[in-house]
Design a protein around this motif. Structure first.
Motif, PDB file in Angstrom:
ATOM      1  N   ASP A  78      -2.475  -9.433  -4.056  1.00 49.08           N
ATOM      2  CA  ASP A  78      -1.339  -8.277  -3.413  1.00 49.08           C
ATOM      3  C   ASP A  78      -0.795  -8.476  -2.585  1.00 49.08           C
ATOM      4  OD1 ASP A  78      -3.473  -6.692  -4.424  1.00 49.08           O
ATOM      5  OD2 ASP A  78      -5.131  -7.165  -3.390  1.00 49.08           O
ATOM      6  N   ASN A 114      -4.913   3.588   5.394  1.00 46.39           N
ATOM      7  CA  ASN A 114      -4.717   2.081   6.319  1.00 46.39           C
ATOM      8  C   ASN A 114      -5.185   2.101   7.256  1.00 46.39           C
ATOM      9  OD1 ASN A 114      -2.611   2.809   7.845  1.00 46.39           O
ATOM     10  ND2 ASN A 114      -1.265   1.966   5.985  1.00 46.39           N
ATOM     11  N   PRO A 120      -0.975   7.011   2.650  1.00 43.28           N
ATOM     12  CA  PRO A 120      -1.757   5.182   2.354  1.00 43.28           C
ATOM     13  C   PRO A 120      -2.773   5.511   2.910  1.00 43.28           C
ATOM     14  CG  PRO A 120       0.267   4.445   2.640  1.00 43.28           C
ATOM     15  CD  PRO A 120       0.308   6.404   3.413  1.00 43.28           C
ATOM     16  N   THR A 145      -6.455   1.268  -1.522  1.00 48.86           N
ATOM     17  CA  THR A 145      -5.313  -0.063  -1.696  1.00 48.86           C
ATOM     18  C   THR A 145      -5.470  -0.162  -3.233  1.00 48.86           C
ATOM     19  OG1 THR A 145      -4.446  -2.025  -1.088  1.00 48.86           O
ATOM     20  CG2 THR A 145      -6.211  -1.728  -0.219  1.00 48.86           C
ATOM     21  N   HIS A 181       0.625  -1.281  -0.241  1.00 52.50           N
ATOM     22  CA  HIS A 181      -0.155   0.385   0.079  1.00 52.50           C
ATOM     23  C   HIS A 181       1.145   1.297   0.182  1.00 52.50           C
ATOM     24  CE1 HIS A 181      -4.042   2.138   2.240  1.00 52.50           C
ATOM     25  NE2 HIS A 181      -3.780   2.768   0.534  1.00 52.50           N
TER      26      HIS A 181
END
Length: 399
Positions: free
Chosen positions: A337, A159, A157, A213, A84
């Protein structure tokens, strides 16, 4: 009446295209003899070698003096950026023009080649740990970096492991414009999904971009400068920050209780695993979550919630070890991924071997037994006086 179909002889004369592909010359016939075969093999090897060499050398994105800066901020995990974070860095490099430098602020130690990932300048704050909770110190370090570099935009990112939280904290602290869950980005605008992902909402490029992502392919056709930059004021700012929080540490839980979608280390079994007990023992030794292929689940070896693939679960583990899995396209879709894929298989031409970063061509059960023994020896060595014994073996493998 029987119909005879003539098979195309792969040894027929061919030419090499600019992309290194072999194109068979129709209508031509190969003369018997080893000399021509050797010549054809040599020309093919030379063409493929030239193609690999050309692909390995990538140009610098820009060599002009920078007039503006795009800042990427991300935590590292055991010295590396996850997929990511790499996507976010690639996004900044792709939207930067020739007069723009891409600066990377790393919270933690960085062992990756930042130039290959697209960074022109790298500021490393190795004292930060992704596993530690220090939001105020990180916020002050980011603020000091922004004051020093004056970036036009900040990309992070989006996340749940620290970067997304830090981005939102800084947006509130600096009263900056921010876009979250960004699924599309260009040099002028960003977009995010709305209406249950049935449409896009767009806006001009904000001060802070929190990228979702999968929005960008991290593979770049160029490299950055990758120069290290020391800014002492960042360290001072982070150390002087006061915080009302007390870090109680991370509560360790059994890896088997971790959802596969959240697991960082997964060992997965296919039809080639015959001793499930030994496989589960290895997973326990590694501290890894357990997954399985559809065939293994259909055969009753594992429950349906362990199935990985297009018809099961999609995972994003840092390390994924596939034992006895051939690698059907549905399974490969589920691990697309994953960062490091290791395949253990008797078939060296299996699709999973082609996808893997490292392959062990050998018996699955013998490999499992050897790994269990190796892990046991490693743990015994760590328990000796003078040797650290707190670091899990799984972390050492994932590094």
């Amino acid at each position: 009446m029987n119909t005879i179909l003539k098979r195309i002889d792969p040894r027929r004369p061919f030419t090499i295209t600019a992309s290194g592909l072999r194109r068979i010359t129709l209508g031509a016939v190969v003369e018997a003899g080893a000399v021509q075969g050797e010549a054809l093999g040599a020309s093919l090897a030379h063409a493929h070698g030239a193609a690999r060499g050309a692909a390995a050398v990538k140009p610098r994105r820009t060599t002009q003096a920078p007039q503006r800066t795009l800042l990427v901020v991300a935590h590292t995990d055991r010295g590396s950026l996850d997929e990511h974070a790499r996507q976010t860095l690639a996004a900044a490099a792709l939207i930067a023009n020739a007069q723009t430098q891409v600066a990377l602020l790393v919270l933690g130690e960085l062992k990756d080649d930042a130039a290959v990932l697209g960074a022109d300048k790298v500021i490393e704050l190795a004292s930060f740990d992704r596993r530690a909770f220090a939001p105020e110190s990180e916020l002050q370090a980011l603020a000091a970096c922004v004051a020093q570099l004056a970036p036009a935009h900040i990309l992070m990112p989006d996340n749940a492991t620290g970067d997304g939280d830090l981005g939102r904290r800084y947006a509130a602290y600096a009263r900056a414009s921010v876009a979250t869950h960004v699924a599309e980005i260009s040099g002028t605008h960003v977009a995010t999904y709305v209406h249950a992902k049935k449409s896009f909402a767009t806006r001009a490029l904000p001060d802070i971009v929190l990228l979702a992502t999968g929005a960008v392919d991290p593979r770049l056709p160029f490299v950055g400068a990758g120069e290290r930059l020391e800014i002492p004021s960042l360290v001072a700012a982070s150390q002087s920050a006061s915080t009302p929080y007390r870090d109680l540490g991370i509560e360790e839980i059994d890896a088997a209780q971790v959802a596969l979608e959240e697991a960082n280390f997964i060992v997965s079994a296919g039809n080639g695993v015959t001793d499930v007990g030994a496989f589960e023992k290895l997973a326990g030794s590694f501290g890894a979550a357990i997954g399985a292929s559809r065939v293994a689940v259909d055969n009753g070896m594992f429950t349906r919630d362990k199935q990985i693939g297009a018809t099961g679960k999609t995972v994003e583990a840092s390390v994924y070890i596939a034992f006895g899995i051939s690698g059907a396209v549905q399974h490969l879709q589920g691990i697309k991924d994953c960062r490091h894929v290791i395949a253990v298989n008797l078939d060296g031409s299996a699709p999973i071997v082609k996808r893997a970063n490292l392959s062990i061509i050998g018996d699955t059960q013998a490999t499992i037994a050897s790994l269990i023994e190796a892990v046991g020896l490693a743990r015994a060595a760590r328990s000796q006086p003078g040797m650290p014994s707190t670091e899990p073996v799984a972390e050492g493998v994932a590094a």
